[in-house]
Each structure stands twice: as C-alpha cells, then as structure tokens.
Design an enzyme around this catalytic site. Structure first.
Site, short mmCIF file in Angstrom:
data_model
loop_
_atom_site.label_atom_id
_atom_site.label_comp_id
_atom_site.label_asym_id
_atom_site.label_seq_id
_atom_site.Cartn_x
_atom_site.Cartn_y
_atom_site.Cartn_z
N CYS A 37 16.14 35.10 2.50
CA CYS A 37 16.85 33.96 3.06
C CYS A 37 17.40 34.25 4.44
CB CYS A 37 17.98 33.55 2.12
SG CYS A 37 18.94 34.95 1.59
N CYS A 106 21.60 37.01 -3.85
CA CYS A 106 22.87 37.04 -3.12
C CYS A 106 23.83 38.05 -3.75
CB CYS A 106 23.53 35.65 -3.13
SG CYS A 106 22.54 34.40 -2.31
#
Lengths: 142, 189
Positions: A37, A106
C-alpha cells in the site's frame, strides 16, 4: 469495507504523534514500509536505564488501519520492558482493532516497527554510557 | 477450415505474456511493437471471425482474447512488467509480508510525503506540487533503470529489492496526482 470504531477513534485522535531526536542514545528509531500500500511508518521509543520504555512517538503515512495500528502500539509499549514490547504480536493488534484480512499487513508493519526500534536502540548501545557512572552505592559493593 | 479457425487452434494458452505477443522476454520493451502485436492478436481473435466457427473454436478465441488483454495490460505497465519477469524467474514478491526496512529509502519516502504536504500549504500550491511530482517521477525512473540493470545482470535479489521500492513510488505518484487534481478542482469557480 467499514472501519471498526477503534480504528476510527485512533485515526481521528491519534495518540503520541511526533518525533524524537534520532541521535539521542536513549532513543530507538524504527522505520518500516509496506510495498502493498506504500505505507511508511516511523516509530520511536525512549528507554530509561532500567530498560523500560518511558515514551513512544510515531509518524505514519498510510491508511486508517496503519495509523491506528501504530497509534495503538505506542500506547501499549509505554511502561513495558524492551523484552515485553518486542514480544507483541501483530495478531494482538489486528484483534484489538478488528482489522479485516486485507488490512492485516498494517499490523505486521507495526510489529516490525517496534522490533526495528528496539534493534536500533540496542545497536546504539543505548543506555550503556549511563551505566558506567555508579547509580548508587549498591552496585559493585560486594 | 477457415483462417480464423486455424489461428485459434494454434493458440497455445500456456504461453507466457511475452510469448503470446511474440515479444522478447526482457524488461526493455518497444512500445510500438507492443501495441502493434496487441492489435494484431486482437483482430486475429475477434469474435466476428468466429461467428460461423464451431463452439470450441469460439470458446478458445474468447479465452485467447482475454489472455491477450491481460498480457497487454501487464507488459505495458513498467512496474507490472518488472514484477512479472521476476515471477517468470521463480521469484515471489509478497507485498504483504516483504516489509521494507532500508532506513535511507524509507526516510526519502517520509521526506517526499512531507514535501507533498508542504506543497499543499504553499502560496502557489499547484506549482509546488508539480515540482514534487517531477522529483518523484525522476526517482521512479531511476529505480526502473536500476531494476533493468540488476535483472539483466542476473542479480534477482537486487532486482526484487528494486521492485519493492518501485511499488512505493507507484503509490506516491498516485497520491501526488490525486493531490494535483484536488488542487485543480479547488481553483475552479
């Protein structure tokens, strides 16, 4: 995909955003990035002579989940020893924030960041200079 | 048997993207040759050519056309082409787990993002964003060249490291473009 309330809370009111002096011997800096990302995370810890994390700061460029993961982590590591902080698993972060599978990376990033910060602190020989000076009468008085 | 039938039946669906389009399997690509090969295959597999062909030939043509589209989409994109070449050489790029930790590179990423943020606050934001975009574009291009060098030299580990960095720049470019568009819209009456 909806964010959980906890993610939104951390995203809107991130804890411990900021920077510390990278050159300070008592500061460990961890920088990590996720190619998936393009997220970049900087996590810093201030460690006292007893090896306890007194303060933590972060700066993250990324999605809400990446910001929430690093914000939560700074809250968790404060007051922990390096060993305790280094054993935090990404799955605990993902569970606490109810991250969906596509956002698990994440939490991986946050786990890698604290490990990198601890490594950096140890590599710098953090705190070593202070231990040379006798802290009190007990040490060395056998 | 018609021309079209033969073309389809000779289509080997196991070919990789380069083979399918008849292009050399390397990073440097001739954009003209790529689009020419694409158009040629597209017209060879066009459904109109198979209107009177058998069911099997028609199905094959549809499948082939889908593969040609995919091959074109991958090969025309520098980043995807680089990742695909590594894949063909058995190098897996796990973007979820391969977190990058090269501190210098990550510091550069942080600084470029901070520069984008600062550009937004600039008295002339559009020009400031364009300067950051040009900087990002130049660094992105340098990484693509570094990938090509490493890949052509057979250093797949180094090539993979460049591919992971390229991903960050692709993302950064998207963000910079989105910011520029947002600023342009803001200036509209």
């Amino acid at each position: 995909m909806a964010y959980s309330d906890k993610v939104i809370d951390h995203y809107e009111n991130p804890r411990n955003v900021g920077s510390m002096d990278k050159g300070d011997r008592s500061v460990g800096t961890g920088m990590v990035g996720a190619p998936a990302c393009g997220d970049v995370m900087k996590l810093q810890i201030r460690v006292n002579d007893a090896g306890v994390i007194e303060d933590a700061k972060f700066k993250t460029y990324g999605c809400g989940s990446a910001i929430a993961s690093s914000s939560l982590l700074t809250e968790w590591v404060k007051g922990k020893t390096l060993e305790e902080a280094g054993s935090i698993k990404n799955t605990e972060i993902a569970e606490e924030l109810a991250l969906p599978p596509v956002k698990i990376h994440c939490s991986v990033l946050a786990e890698d960041a604290i490990k990198a910060a601890i490594d950096d602190y140890r590599k710098k020989g953090g705190g070593a200079a202070e231990t040379i000076a006798p802290v009190d009468g007990e040490t060395g008085a056998a | 048997m018609t021309e079209g039938d033969r073309a389809t039946l000779e289509l080997d669906l196991k070919q990789n993207h380069f083979e399918l389009l008849g292009l050399p399997q390397r990073f440097r690509i001739d954009p003209g040759a790529l689009s020419q090969a694409y158009r040629h295959m597209q017209s060879a597999l066009h459904p109109d050519r198979f209107a009177r062909a058998g069911d099997q030939a028609r199905r094959l043509a549809v499948q082939g056309a889908a593969q040609v589209n995919e091959a074109y989409a991958v090969l025309r994109d520098d980043g995807r082409r680089a990742r695909y070449l590594l894949e063909l050489h058995g190098v897996a790029v796990d973007e979820e787990r391969d977190t990058a930790q090269d501190p210098e590179f990550l510091m550069e990423q942080m600084e470029l993002r901070e520069a984008l943020e600062a550009a937004e606050q600039d008295p002339r934001p559009l020009e400031a964003v364009e300067r950051v975009r040009a900087d990002i574009g130049a660094r992105h291009k340098a990484l693509l060249q570094a990938f090509e060098q490493a890949f052509e030299a057979g250093d797949l580990a180094a090539a993979k490291a460049e591919v992971l960095k390229i991903r960050f720049f692709e993302r950064l470019r998207q963000e910079a473009t989105a910011l520029a568009e947002r600023l342009e819209d803001r200036d509209l009456p």
